[in-house]
Design an enzyme around this catalytic site. Sequence first.
Site, mmCIF file in Angstrom:
data_model
loop_
_atom_site.group_PDB
_atom_site.id
_atom_site.type_symbol
_atom_site.label_atom_id
_atom_site.label_comp_id
_atom_site.label_asym_id
_atom_site.label_seq_id
_atom_site.Cartn_x
_atom_site.Cartn_y
_atom_site.Cartn_z
ATOM 1 N N GLU A 35 -31.291 3.946 -12.581
ATOM 2 C CA GLU A 35 -32.138 2.950 -11.916
ATOM 3 C C GLU A 35 -33.619 3.229 -12.199
ATOM 4 O O GLU A 35 -34.408 2.311 -12.451
ATOM 5 C CB GLU A 35 -31.862 2.962 -10.412
ATOM 6 N N GLU A 66 -29.263 6.572 0.830
ATOM 7 C CA GLU A 66 -28.775 5.182 0.939
ATOM 8 C C GLU A 66 -27.632 4.931 -0.046
ATOM 9 O O GLU A 66 -26.643 4.258 0.281
ATOM 10 C CB GLU A 66 -29.933 4.220 0.680
ATOM 11 N N HIS A 67 -27.744 5.462 -1.250
ATOM 12 C CA HIS A 67 -26.661 5.328 -2.233
ATOM 13 C C HIS A 67 -25.422 6.116 -1.803
ATOM 14 O O HIS A 67 -24.293 5.624 -1.900
ATOM 15 C CB HIS A 67 -27.141 5.840 -3.597
ATOM 16 N N HIS A 102 -33.763 7.127 -0.516
ATOM 17 C CA HIS A 102 -33.057 6.190 -1.376
ATOM 18 C C HIS A 102 -31.737 6.782 -1.881
ATOM 19 O O HIS A 102 -30.711 6.087 -1.934
ATOM 20 C CB HIS A 102 -33.949 5.802 -2.556
#
Length: 428
Positions: free
Chosen positions: A141, A64-65, A61
Amino acid sequence: MAPSLVTPPVGFDVAGLRRTTLDNGLTVLSEEIPGVRSVAFGAFVQAGSIHEPRERMGVSHLLEHMVFKGTPTRTARQLSLEVETLGGSLDAYTTREYTSYQARVLDEHLDVATDVIADLVFRPLLRDADLALERNVVIEEIGMVEDTPDDLVFELHNELLWGSHPYGHAILGTRETVGALGTAELRALHERAYHPGRVVVAAAGRVEHDRLVESLVRSGWDREPRRDATPLATCPPTPQAPAYRHEPDRELTQTHVVFGSTTVPHADPRRYALSLVSMLLGGGMSSRLFQKVREEQGLAYAVHTFQSFHVDTGLHGVYVASAPETARRAADSVREELARLASESLPDEELEAGKRQLKGQITLSLESVTNRMYRAAGVELFGEPFRTLDDALALVERINPEDVRDVCAAFFAPEQQTVLSLGPKAVG
């Protein structure tokens, strides 16, 4: 380098779907849909949270950022501007099995989408200077999930259900694991997974397959080197005994409860009967749980079922939230409906009505070009044959009372559920 067509694998139904494998191993799938003006285009990297060791939880993740922070030819702002100023959208997300980068554009802007996503997937800068900032974004997040009980309760339930297996990991990672990740770990994952042998490209909408392949070649997808395409290692989860745990939080005004158990993997044909039963139990306003727990008893605003099917296992469950003084009654009502399903299954008339409802949902979902892109990608990601709408509807129509009785008895009994509650009071 010219692309070459290859023979589809056994069981591959080419009706309505085109498939090409480039010489470097990149798989390209597309479905042309007459009557629309847009294209959904996506690259699916076959690396997700189930491939991560616990100490690197969240690395997929975070990567991905980080790819959105810039490439040698585009700044972070330019990456989004090139698509959005054309009226399109650019997005990405990480799942258990894969990481997706996708764009929705007008058909005339397909070249922009293929070029921008090629830049994101194959040529991110992954600079140390960007990592500190983006790590903070991901930790924020994680904080949003921690502050949102109807999200957090699912994370806690996953941990209880799957134990130490990666299915129990948080896709976002934890504050500790994300805080410990550096660019070395991101670059290692990028080297291992972000190459043509582990990337599936799918498109649906107003897209002619040969033109799509030509667009990919113009964007340099065919020039990326072939590397080891051996699937990343995973291990099937070990079944856990059903359990109950309560996480106290006296500041919440509701108790949030998740019931759930493991089911079947994506390739198992029983998933169609499971989907139908789950829909009738808690899939909408007409469902059993909504009518009983909300409409008849007034115990909850939110009550619904959920399910997911993975490569080697699956999950189904029920979520309900109620005030502390009524949470036990709401949970008991859920247990009663689960017990009724397990012992009585569905009457014939409810089964037939459920088939009509599920077929309608499938038909409506396939009016979305994005959903059609996902369906095309699933051929490669999950190794299943491409099914036309008529094929899918026929599978639903073939669900019989024996199928339903079997899945109700096997997966819905309340004593088989792992239960997690979060809030001021336990539900037992």
